[in-house]
Design an enzyme around this catalytic site. Structure first.
Site, PDB file in Angstrom:
ATOM      1  CE  LYS A  98     -29.214  33.647  65.514  1.00  0.00           C
ATOM      2  NZ  LYS A  98     -30.234  32.637  66.230  1.00  0.00           N
TER       3      LYS A  98
ATOM      4  CD  GLU B 117     -32.383  27.963  67.607  1.00  0.00           C
ATOM      5  OE1 GLU B 117     -32.774  26.737  68.159  1.00  0.00           O
ATOM      6  OE2 GLU B 117     -32.434  28.780  68.366  1.00  0.00           O
TER       7      GLU B 117
ATOM      8  CG  ASP C  22     -34.591  32.928  69.881  1.00  0.00           C
ATOM      9  OD1 ASP C  22     -33.490  33.095  70.150  1.00  0.00           O
ATOM     10  OD2 ASP C  22     -35.177  31.906  69.453  1.00  0.00           O
ATOM     11  CB  SER C  23     -31.340  35.141  74.035  1.00  0.00           C
ATOM     12  OG  SER C  23     -30.836  36.665  73.194  1.00  0.00           O
TER      13      SER C  23
ATOM     14  CD  GLU D  19     -25.996  29.070  71.478  1.00  0.00           C
ATOM     15  OE1 GLU D  19     -26.807  29.292  70.790  1.00  0.00           O
ATOM     16  OE2 GLU D  19     -26.149  29.233  72.589  1.00  0.00           O
TER      17      GLU D  19
ATOM     18  CG  ASP E 289     -32.917  34.389  66.289  1.00  0.00           C
ATOM     19  OD1 ASP E 289     -32.449  33.883  65.500  1.00  0.00           O
ATOM     20  OD2 ASP E 289     -32.516  34.433  67.699  1.00  0.00           O
TER      21      ASP E 289
END
Ligand code: KIV
Length: 262
Positions: free
Chosen positions: A111, A113, A44-45, A180, A83
């Protein structure tokens, strides 16, 4: 044929470092695949580097899906990790529906978070056949709570919490996890405590693999580049050469050295 989840686990067992890069388009997907990147993260970056937002918050599941499909068309080998963007996993059922959408369009794993707090969601997905990658340490989707992208694991309480988070997502059934932005010795402790592979981004050389944002490692934003993001284009004759160098340095353990670690 694409690398399977089992192959990724086998790589950890054989001390074969896992190479991951973010990937968002067909041209780079071909190049990265040709150079042997093991996992493409449709991260998602992309909200920042592709769409021009200042965080990952505005990215939608359709955005991830669109970029993932572009990458799938021109690659054959890399495992496709998609993501789950902000707001797409508030509870197990909604997470499941969104993950199914990505899996049916070609993702091999999703993925999300979080640590202990997302463990029930991970279990729900895994029990229904969806491989999950965790993401602990700095979690950029929480930027509106945390206020900044700062290093994690700076004191014993924080380290204990990170280890607890890692163990709970492993117990929940995660196949691997991103770590991270944390000191190298914290990345090492978590990696030693977990059986699942750890993929570091600013988490030091002891992780089982490494991931970088493709645009960072190609120095597209020199003014914004975090310390851990080595410019692999410097000294390379081409982008292809830079990717080759990244694969070599991750595989032989020379990246990240102390210049790119905390
Ligand atoms: O979207 C992304 O680039 C990521 C990395 C920080 C691992 O999630």
């Amino acid at each position: 044929m694409r690398l399977s989840v089992n192959k990724i686990l086998e790589m950890k067992a054989n001390n074969d470092k896992i190479t991951m890069l973010t990937c968002t388009d067909a041209s780079f997907a071909k190049l990265l695949d040709d150079e042997g990147i093991d996992v493409f993260l449709i991260g998602d970056s992309l909200g920042m580097v592709i769409q021009g937002f200042d965080s990952t918050i505005p990215v939608s599941i359709d955005d991830i899906n669109y970029h993932m499909e572009c990458c799938i068309r021109t690659s054959k080998r890399a495992l496709i990790l998609a993501d789950m963007p902000f707001g797409t996993y508030p509870d197990p059922q909604i997470a499941y529906e969104n993950a199914v959408f990505l899996m049916q369009n070609g993702a091999s794993m999703v993925k999300l978070e979080g640590g202990e707090n997302v463990a029930p969601i991970i279990t729900y997905l895994v029990e229904r056949g969806i491989p999950v990658c965790g993401h602990i340490g700095l979690t950029p989707q929480s930027i509106n709570l945390t206020g900044s992208y700062k290093i994690q694991g700076k004191n014993k309480d924080q380290v204990d919490k990170l280890i607890k988070d890692g163990l709970s997502i492993q117990k929940a059934g995660a196949t691997m996890t991103v770590l991270e932005l944390m000191p190298s010795n914290v990345g090492k402790q978590i990696t030693e405590k977990l059986k699942i592979p750890t993929i570091g981004i600013g988490a030091g050389k002891f992780c089982d693999g490494q991931v970088l944002n493709l645009y960072d490692m190609l120095d597209v934003y020199p003014e914004k580049k975090p310390k851990f993001a080595k410019n692999f284009l410097a000294g390379s004759s081409s982008i292809k050469d830079a990717i080759k160098k990244y694969v070599e340095e991750v595989k032989n353990g020379t990246f990240p050295d102390e210049n790119y670690s905390y």
